[in-house]
Write a protein that holds these residues in place. Structure first.
Motif: not given
Length: 624
Positions: A1-20
């Motif tokens: 996968m290209a690195i751009t494939d993980v970009h949706p993770l950065k755009l999803d607020h819920a993913v960041l909140l889950d990590a926190l």
């Protein structure tokens, strides 16, 4: 996968909140989070959206970054390692975002407790209890897990009982008021059922306390009692409609004042009183003053019930009702005024003074729970004036926070040094080079002061766009952190949107709500509207009508290129005085003061960068 494939993770607020959340943070208020990476007494962190996606930033320890930076901090790896893990995942990130995994369901209470202790609290309490709330509108039973520890404060976790089992996640639907008598423990394999909410209404009166333990203690001696879910500050999470038409006695905890002079338990009960007053029919409200009960700090109804431990329940109930409940004070709309006056008498409520007493007295621009617009025409040196005011607030213990959006902190602190030393030339590189010894000595003499005052000056993180949302997040974090005066200089630099009017309305409503809830004073620095002809009215302020309607106070700082001979009324001497002025402040709006429409003359000293108040302007150059 290209690195751009993980970009949706950065755009999803819920993913960041889950990590926190995995790091141990409570993410129920994404804009105000206690940082999990340092000892954070008050929320000093939050999430914000940038052009690259959602990011976390702590204004306390300085840590910040996207979801991969947070994961790296949690796992003790690097952001590159976390990126490689994401790229190696067989499941496409965008698919994961569209179909998130359902929440984990625990079959038994023991299973749920194991997860709470091992993954949420990461500690084992000495006593475990689960308090079960009535079935809410979603058909769930909200549950509260409480753990008591021998050497640390109690801990709380929330979940809900569904048809399938126990989910360790707050319900999206409001809870109903708590019905005492259904406490489970971790030794149980199941959560018991809860009583009918109508049982609260049968007696026609109920005592509303803070916390399930307090409600259980009162119920144990036969007193009808209830509480709301989530504790102090979470009043909106409970549907109070079942209490309509009852007689409700509000019993706050005896919380000591915080650094802002506010008492959390009392503020919580006052918020509940306002909500109850909106019910139809409105309940009859009574207030039980915790200061009249002789309680130690942080004691509550459970501690009072313990005083009657030698009596049988019927005797304890009669004694407590006679000694306390029958003496509760009736509440009503007039009680809100009484509370304000009591706070003023006790010194908890006051107007923060400006360095310039006449302007401050006439405008009352820094009263609690207010928003002030400071409008400055071109060349009025408004940022220099603000730095002088901020030093005054800091020096007098009023905990200011100033967000500077046009220049960095060092730029403004250099001006503060010039004002402190009384040498404007300290802002001139050439002068400093030519007078190296004087400049270095001033720097040494005031370095400790600048270190302390410099913590009052803030910037948005370098990669954060100055949107109204990001600015609002910063204001909220400062308010929750106990700041009394919060300044944004200037708000007009915020990015514009294609629906700016809606954005302004949402921002101003949010700012006003923050000021009211925290009891702080917020100052928004504005510019004149383009094309304004100098009339200096609310309509001449840039930023739309929403700001003018929002603010309790608006003051306009005007620059006179040449000093003018003026006649002013000197408030200290009670005389008309002839003097010179090169600045004037027009009080455009003063909802809390008597100075609306008045002008106050000033002299700005270019040699010291300080502003000197002259008095109320009576005549200028022969004009009345």
């Amino acid at each position: 996968m290209a690195i751009t494939d993980v970009h949706p993770l950065k755009l999803d607020h819920a993913v960041l909140l889950d990590a926190l959340a995995q790091a141990g943070a409570d993410v129920s208020r994404p804009s105000a989070i206690k940082c999990p990476f340092h000892e954070d007494a008050h929320p000093s962190a939050g999430t914000h959206e940038s052009e690259h996606g959602w990011r976390f930033k702590c204004h306390g320890c300085g840590f910040g970054g996207d979801v991969f930076d947070v994961r790296a901090r949690v796992n003790g790896t690097s952001a590159d390692d976390e990126l490689r893990k994401a790229r190696a995942d067989d499941t496409p990130p965008d698919r994961r975002m569209k179909a998130p995994s359902p929440p984990k369901v625990h079959a038994t209470l023991r299973d749920a407790w194991r997860v709470v202790e091992q993954h949420i609290w990461k500690a084992t309490p000495t006593r475990r209890r689960v308090f079960v709330y009535p079935v809410n509108a979603a058909g769930e039973r909200p549950v509260v897990f409480r753990g008591d520890f021998a050497d640390q404060p109690k801990r709380i976790a929330q979940g809900r009982r569904t048809a399938d089992g126990i989910v360790l996640k707050k319900s999206d639907a409001q809870a109903l008021p708590y019905v005492p008598g259904h406490v489970s423990t971790a030794d149980s394999s199941e959560i018991y059922g809860t009583g009918d909410i109508e049982s609260l209404r049968q007696a026609g009166r109920v005592v509303l306390v803070e916390g399930e333990q307090a409600a259980e203690s009162l119920a144990s001696i036969g007193i009808n009692a209830t509480t709301t879910i989530g504790g102090a500050g979470k009043a909106s999470l409970t549907d109070l409609a079942p209490l309509a038409g009852l007689t409700v006695t509000l019993w706050p905890d005896a919380d000591p004042p915080d650094e802002r002079g506010q008492r959390k338990g009392i503020a919580h009960m006052r918020a509940l009183a306002k909500m109850l007053d909106q019910l139809d029919p409105a309940p009859r409200l009574l207030w039980l003053d915790p200061d009249a009960l002789g309680l130690a700090a942080k004691d509550d109804a459970a501690d009072v019930v313990a005083r009657y431990a030698d009596l049988v329940p019927e005797q304890a109930r009669a004694a407590l009702e006679r000694d306390l409940l029958d003496e509760a004070t009736p509440m009503g709309p007039a009680s809100e005024v009484s509370a304000l006056i009591a706070d003023a008498i006790a010194g908890r409520r006051f107007v923060v003074p400006w360095p310039w007493p006449t302007m401050g007295k006439l405008s009352r621009a820094l009263a609690p729970a207010t928003v002030t617009l400071l409008v400055a025409s071109a060349g009025a040196t408004k940022s220099i004036v603000l730095i002088e005011a901020a030093q005054h607030w800091h020096d007098n213990g009023h905990r200011p926070a100033v967000l500077e959006l046009e220049d960095g902190r060092a730029f403004h602190l250099r001006r503060a040094l010039a004002q402190r030393a009384g040498i404007a030339d300290l802002t001139d590189d050439d002068w400093c080079r030519e007078h190296a010894e004087t400049a270095a000595e001033a720097d040494r003499r005031h370095a400790a002061y600048l270190d302390a005052f410099g913590r009052c000056i803030h910037e948005l993180p370098g990669d954060t766009q100055p949107t109204l949302t990001a600015i609002g997040d910063w204001i909220e974090a400062q308010a929750l952190g106990g700041k009394r005066v919060i300044v944004v200089d200037p708000i007009s630099i915020a990015e514009q949107t294609h629906e700016q009017y809606r954005a302004d309305q949402a921002f101003t409503a949010r700012v006003k709500r923050i000021a009211e809830q925290a009891g702080c004073s917020i100052v928004l620095v504005m510019h004149p509207r383009k094309g304004a002809q100098g009339s200096q009215t609310i309509d001449d302020i840039a930023g739309g009508a929403a700001y003018g309607r929002l603010a309790q106070t608006a003051i306009w700082l005007e620059h006179w290129p040449e000093a003018k001979h003026v006649t002013v009324r000197d408030g200290r001497m009670g005389l008309n005085v002839e003097t010179e002025a090169n600045r004037v402040v027009r009080i455009v709006k003063a909802r809390n003061g008597r100075g609306q429409g008045m002008r106050v003359a000033f002299h700005f000293d270019p040699d010291t960068l300080r502003l000197h108040e002259r008095g109320v302007l009576i005549k200028r150059g022969g004009d009345e």
